[in-house]
Design a protein around this motif. Structure first.
Motif, PDB file in Angstrom:
ATOM      1  N   LEU A  98       0.820  -1.209   0.000  1.00 56.76           N
ATOM      2  CA  LEU A  98       0.000   0.000   0.000  1.00 56.76           C
ATOM      3  C   LEU A  98       0.856   1.264   0.000  1.00 56.76           C
ATOM      4  CD1 LEU A  98      -3.158  -0.711   2.161  1.00 56.76           C
ATOM      5  CD2 LEU A  98      -2.920  -0.590  -0.298  1.00 56.76           C
ATOM      6  N   ALA A  99       2.039   1.205   0.604  1.00 56.00           N
ATOM      7  CA  ALA A  99       2.941   2.362   0.558  1.00 56.00           C
ATOM      8  C   ALA A  99       3.385   2.608  -0.881  1.00 56.00           C
ATOM      9  CB  ALA A  99       4.151   2.136   1.453  1.00 56.00           C
ATOM     10  N   TRP A 100       3.632   1.539  -1.611  1.00 55.19           N
ATOM     11  CA  TRP A 100       4.007   1.667  -3.020  1.00 55.19           C
ATOM     12  C   TRP A 100       2.853   2.279  -3.804  1.00 55.19           C
ATOM     13  CZ3 TRP A 100       2.059  -0.850  -7.426  1.00 55.19           C
ATOM     14  CH2 TRP A 100       2.806  -0.645  -8.589  1.00 55.19           C
ATOM     15  N   ILE A 101       1.639   1.796  -3.557  1.00 52.25           N
ATOM     16  CA  ILE A 101       0.457   2.351  -4.217  1.00 52.25           C
ATOM     17  C   ILE A 101       0.262   3.805  -3.798  1.00 52.25           C
ATOM     18  CG2 ILE A 101      -2.073   2.197  -4.341  1.00 52.25           C
ATOM     19  CD1 ILE A 101      -1.722  -0.878  -4.116  1.00 52.25           C
ATOM     20  N   GLY A 102       0.576   4.104  -2.539  1.00 52.75           N
ATOM     21  CA  GLY A 102       0.409   5.454  -2.016  1.00 52.75           C
ATOM     22  C   GLY A 102       1.309   6.494  -2.651  1.00 52.75           C
ATOM     23  N   ARG A 103       2.303   6.052  -3.416  1.00 53.97           N
ATOM     24  CA  ARG A 103       3.180   6.993  -4.094  1.00 53.97           C
ATOM     25  C   ARG A 103       2.516   7.609  -5.333  1.00 53.97           C
ATOM     26  NH1 ARG A 103       6.773   3.553  -1.906  1.00 53.97           N
ATOM     27  NH2 ARG A 103       7.913   2.337  -3.382  1.00 53.97           N
ATOM     28  N   LEU A 104       1.362   7.091  -5.701  1.00 55.34           N
ATOM     29  CA  LEU A 104       0.646   7.672  -6.838  1.00 55.34           C
ATOM     30  C   LEU A 104       0.244   9.102  -6.484  1.00 55.34           C
ATOM     31  CD1 LEU A 104      -1.558   4.601  -7.772  1.00 55.34           C
ATOM     32  CD2 LEU A 104       0.481   5.409  -8.949  1.00 55.34           C
ATOM     33  N   PRO A 105       0.238  10.001  -7.468  1.00 56.40           N
ATOM     34  CA  PRO A 105       0.034  11.439  -7.178  1.00 56.40           C
ATOM     35  C   PRO A 105      -1.193  11.756  -6.323  1.00 56.40           C
ATOM     36  CG  PRO A 105       0.676  11.118  -9.456  1.00 56.40           C
ATOM     37  CD  PRO A 105       0.496   9.752  -8.863  1.00 56.40           C
ATOM     38  N   GLY A 106      -2.347  11.270  -6.648  1.00 56.29           N
ATOM     39  CA  GLY A 106      -3.542  11.607  -5.875  1.00 56.29           C
ATOM     40  C   GLY A 106      -3.516  11.044  -4.468  1.00 56.29           C
ATOM     41  N   LEU A 107      -2.928   9.883  -4.328  1.00 55.79           N
ATOM     42  CA  LEU A 107      -2.891   9.244  -3.010  1.00 55.79           C
ATOM     43  C   LEU A 107      -1.866   9.880  -2.089  1.00 55.79           C
ATOM     44  CD1 LEU A 107      -3.419   5.517  -3.998  1.00 55.79           C
ATOM     45  CD2 LEU A 107      -5.070   7.130  -3.078  1.00 55.79           C
ATOM     46  N   ARG A 150      -1.448   0.229   6.868  1.00 56.07           N
ATOM     47  CA  ARG A 150      -1.015   1.495   6.268  1.00 56.07           C
ATOM     48  C   ARG A 150      -1.516   2.690   7.078  1.00 56.07           C
ATOM     49  NH1 ARG A 150       3.125   3.685   4.486  1.00 56.07           N
ATOM     50  NH2 ARG A 150       2.740   5.512   3.222  1.00 56.07           N
ATOM     51  N   LEU A 151      -2.770   2.624   7.494  1.00 50.83           N
ATOM     52  CA  LEU A 151      -3.310   3.714   8.315  1.00 50.83           C
ATOM     53  C   LEU A 151      -2.508   3.864   9.609  1.00 50.83           C
ATOM     54  CD1 LEU A 151      -7.169   3.254   7.937  1.00 50.83           C
ATOM     55  CD2 LEU A 151      -5.745   5.084   6.983  1.00 50.83           C
ATOM     56  N   PHE A 152      -2.150   2.740  10.215  1.00 47.74           N
ATOM     57  CA  PHE A 152      -1.392   2.819  11.463  1.00 47.74           C
ATOM     58  C   PHE A 152      -0.016   3.416  11.222  1.00 47.74           C
ATOM     59  CE2 PHE A 152       1.253   1.278  14.938  1.00 47.74           C
ATOM     60  CZ  PHE A 152       0.536   1.807  15.999  1.00 47.74           C
ATOM     61  N   MET A 153       0.625   3.013  10.136  1.00 46.19           N
ATOM     62  CA  MET A 153       1.944   3.569   9.848  1.00 46.19           C
ATOM     63  C   MET A 153       1.877   5.079   9.615  1.00 46.19           C
ATOM     64  SD  MET A 153       3.714   0.679   7.534  1.00 46.19           S
ATOM     65  CE  MET A 153       4.400  -0.791   8.283  1.00 46.19           C
ATOM     66  N   LEU A 154       0.796   5.526   9.030  1.00 45.42           N
ATOM     67  CA  LEU A 154       0.642   6.959   8.780  1.00 45.42           C
ATOM     68  C   LEU A 154       0.289   7.729  10.052  1.00 45.42           C
ATOM     69  CD1 LEU A 154      -1.388   6.810   5.442  1.00 45.42           C
ATOM     70  CD2 LEU A 154       1.022   7.470   5.708  1.00 45.42           C
ATOM     71  N   THR A 155      -0.448   7.111  10.968  1.00 37.28           N
ATOM     72  CA  THR A 155      -0.959   7.829  12.141  1.00 37.28           C
ATOM     73  C   THR A 155      -0.225   7.510  13.439  1.00 37.28           C
ATOM     74  OG1 THR A 155      -2.628   6.114  12.547  1.00 37.28           O
ATOM     75  CG2 THR A 155      -3.291   7.980  11.163  1.00 37.28           C
ATOM     76  N   GLN A 156       0.669   6.542  13.445  1.00 40.71           N
ATOM     77  CA  GLN A 156       1.318   6.144  14.701  1.00 40.71           C
ATOM     78  C   GLN A 156       1.986   7.311  15.434  1.00 40.71           C
ATOM     79  OE1 GLN A 156       4.341   3.108  14.459  1.00 40.71           O
ATOM     80  NE2 GLN A 156       4.436   2.881  16.680  1.00 40.71           N
TER      81      GLN A 156
END
Length: 179
Positions: free
Chosen positions: A35-44, A106-112
């Motif tokens: 998901l981190a790889w997918i999250g590199r897309l511009p909108g994400l 992914r949410l936890f990694m972003l909000t930890q």
């Protein structure tokens, strides 16, 4: 007799929890990386930036999203199971579990970092990690785990040898990159 039954149920429960923890541990890292790889897309990238900037309690509320988003899928899977479509129902449940684990990781990694600002959360998280570590350590020291590890190692060695033999046969004896 009752003591044996209780012991057997306790052992079964511990193994079930340990296997769940192992799945979460393995899935957490690999699925979050995906998901981190997918999250590199511009909108994400923008969405992830917004998630990182949430205040602590809003970040905590965000964890309801995977639960609420997957609930209809799980209910549909139960319906299909009830209608006799066992493989379809089980496939949807497994897919929902994997997808939910990926999204939650992914949410936890972003909000930890934000969540750790909540003293009660930091305290509970520290206790959870210590308990999880003890459980996984006990599992890894068990005779069953040791035997499974030896079996997996042997299987990997046999597959490696098998691939080498087949690569040799396919290339007609010519050296390959894998040798």
């Amino acid at each position: 007799m009752l003591a044996r039954l209780i012991h057997a149920l306790r052992t079964l429960g511990i193994w079930a929890i340990a296997l769940l923890l192992l799945f979460e541990e393995w899935g957490w890292e690999h699925l979050a990386a995906l998901l981190a790889w997918i999250g590199r897309l511009p909108g994400l990238r923008w969405v992830e930036g917004r998630i990182r900037s949430l205040p602590p309690y809003r970040a905590l509320m965000l964890f309801a999203v995977p639960v609420l988003a997957l609930l209809p899928l799980k209910l549909l899977a139960l319906y299909w199971l009830g209608q006799g479509h066992v493989l379809l129902g089980l496939a949807v449940i497994v897919a929902a579990k994997v997808g939910g684990t990926a999204l939650t990781a992914r949410l936890f990694m972003l909000t930890q970092p934000t969540l750790m600002k909540l003293a009660w959360f930091a305290r509970l998280f520290t206790r959870w990690m210590a308990w999880k570590t003890r459980m996984l350590d006990a599992l890894r020291q068990s005779p069953a785990w040791q035997a499974a590890t030896r079996w997996a190692h042997t299987l990997r060695q046999r597959l490696k040898a098998w691939r080498k033999v087949w690569a040799h046969r396919i290339t007609g004896g010519a050296p390959t990159d894998r040798q």
